[in-house]
Design an enzyme around this catalytic site. Sequence first.
Site, short mmCIF file in Angstrom:
data_model
loop_
_atom_site.label_atom_id
_atom_site.label_comp_id
_atom_site.label_asym_id
_atom_site.label_seq_id
_atom_site.Cartn_x
_atom_site.Cartn_y
_atom_site.Cartn_z
N THR A 19 10.27 45.68 47.17
CA THR A 19 9.53 46.29 46.91
C THR A 19 8.40 45.79 46.32
O THR A 19 7.20 46.20 46.62
CB THR A 19 9.93 47.56 46.24
OG1 THR A 19 10.44 47.11 44.89
CG2 THR A 19 10.85 48.44 47.00
N CYS A 20 8.54 44.62 45.35
CA CYS A 20 7.69 44.05 44.81
C CYS A 20 6.54 43.33 45.87
O CYS A 20 5.42 43.28 45.43
CB CYS A 20 8.14 42.70 43.92
SG CYS A 20 9.65 43.44 42.82
N PHE A 21 7.10 42.86 47.07
CA PHE A 21 6.18 42.19 48.01
C PHE A 21 5.99 43.10 49.18
O PHE A 21 5.54 42.50 50.28
CB PHE A 21 6.86 40.82 48.05
CG PHE A 21 7.01 39.98 46.88
CD1 PHE A 21 5.94 39.57 46.11
CD2 PHE A 21 8.23 39.78 46.41
CE1 PHE A 21 6.32 38.91 45.10
CE2 PHE A 21 8.70 39.21 45.49
CZ PHE A 21 7.64 38.56 44.44
#
Length: 757
Positions: free
Chosen positions: A724-726
Amino acid sequence: MSHLATEILGSIHTSAFVPSTGRIYSFGLGGNGQLGMGTTSNRKSPFPVKGNWLAYSDTFILIIDGEDYYCVKRIFSGGDQSFSHYVTPQVPDDFRYPNASKQIWTVNEAFIQKLMNCTSSGTGRLPVEIANEIEGMFSSSGCLNGSFLAVSNDDHYRTSARFSGVDMNAARLLFHKLIQPEHPHISQQVAASLEKNLIPKLTGSLPDVEALRLFLTLPECPLMNEAKNYMTLAIPFATAIVNLEKAPLKVLENWWSILEPPLFLRIVELYKDVVVHLLKLYKLGIPASEQRIFASCLHASLKVLEILHRVNERGGQIIQYDRFYIHEIQDLIDIRNDYFNWIQQQAYGMVSDGPVTICTYPFVFDAQAKTTLLQTDAVLQMQMAVDQAHRQNFSSIFLPVFESVNPCLILIVRRENIVGDAMEVLRKTKNVDYKKPLKVIFVGEEAVDAGGVRKEFFLLIMRELLDPKYGMFRYNEDSRLIWFSDKTFEDSDLFHLIGVVCGLAIYNFTIVELHFPLALYKKLLNKKPTLEDLKELMPDVGRSMQHLLDYPEDNVEDTFCLNFTITVENFGATEVKELIPNGADIPVVKQNRQEFVDAYVDYIFNKSVASLYDAFHEGFHKVCGGKVLQLFEPNELQAMVIGNTNYDWKELEKNTQYKGEYWADHQTIKWFWEVFHELSLEKKKQFLLFLTGSDRIPILGMKSLSLIIQPTGGGDEYLPVSHTCFNLLDLPKYTNKEILRSKLIQAIDHCEGFNLV
């Protein structure tokens, strides 16, 4: 009455000469006919004396008697007599029609028809005398100010700071009849006269209020709206408006404020188009030698928009606020760089000498541009906080004992006690530390927070804090919205911390689930909630209030049986609260029902929850308050906080990028999108939550949500994995479409947690 040249006060009546109209007015007692109106009536207000009058250009006034011309020198009033003293002046060439000496040249149907007849025969070229007539008329402010006048009841004689005396619809109609593509010679002559003779003579000082009429009518000329004439007509005209002295500018603003919305909008659209035109030229490159001229042109055009925006705000929104938005701004300028330049100008006082910054005119920014501004401001403040921490750490190394300062705000929380752990840290956090970049660590999970962990933290903590089971917020079944509960055992300190958490979410560019009505965002921006907000939060109550206001009969008291009180539930018991002092003794009647509704709305959104909301407001603004936030409209702030649901799944597919051996036509990718588009809306939203940490999309739209899909090993036994960070999806190369469908649904149904595999 404007600018009286002569005014003689008699004991029982008054005469006054107005040079701008060439008329003599009188009022008072007229029993002996001394008022000059052919009657013996009395007049309480000024009324024109009978006669044929002529306003000559902008210099002096002539009175016409047959074929002789006279100029008024003095007027006298006394007893029951009135006198006027005339002289015969040396009359220069003027702009009267031949054989119609009682009228100066004006733009009217007869004039236009004459031009059409001249150009429709032969080569279409203008005869010399006709060209001279056009040049004379459109070089004279007097001729244009005498055109398009309101003729019913001689309304134009009432011209004042509040009334222009102009028929704007006539101005638009006649200008469009005059300027037509099939008659280019007329357009060229009009444009040349305006450019060379009329507009350059417009100055900040004007002889009287009627001289402002052309500032109202000239934007209706189609020539002003042609891009080729922006530099020669529209921009010099804008400069003339900006250079008006305070008094005439105020009159023009008054006239603008009472324009019909379509007429007002046309002026706004004109100068929006001019600004876009100039910014496009700037993007292509402006030579250094011309940059000062360019800046002056851009400044004048934006300044006119600023004046129009001010008029619009004072006039209770003649047009919607978003009609001032220039949506092309983000494509034409670097908003971040513009913001930094603006900050420097504010800090060092270089506003007049520096480059024109669009941030000086924030009303042209749409919601997306404002979001970019807010993010830019947050990044700047974060960097300043980080730099300050580094400076403190550097200066402390020379001390024998020191405690290093973390450049980030670190939250270490347990999933099972996320609220308690977060509150414990935030209670001890200094205000300055709220400005640092936020990093979240879930105890026992190995993921490094590059954005995704932070997204889930806000999702979980807001879900927990806003849960109605805690009694901090009241849930309305009809609207599915929550509001502050006026009956809660929690102290205001916790509401302050909730405000901090909401502020941190915005400050760290994270969408959060806040099921509040628009009223919350109005209050955050210091705007008052209205009955419409009550309808949104409590539909049944809102409809009842509207029914009360719309009730047509006089028997309001007998029909509704209301007084200025409200009945609320208090832990199973009912309690009556007075909306105003002694409200129980004041019945609601037809005359005070609006006051009752206003008091009811005020109680629900303000009085009943004042201490709790104030704590929330203070916590919120500690983190992300400031000038930039105040640029937002409530609905824009709401969309930025909670995202929106303007889903465009084809746009999502279009913007997705691929890594490794995957590409748009790879068989696994084709299966993936086939499966995705077959999912229900709820499952698609679950996928967004799985991949991005939120089931809503940013205010910048789906185009700003760029997904990445890359291949991973393991085959049919493995699930898709999200980072989810990217916004990154690891998608195994499945052997068929049905296995892909099964594994994808299994993955998005179990999407919480950050354990590394």
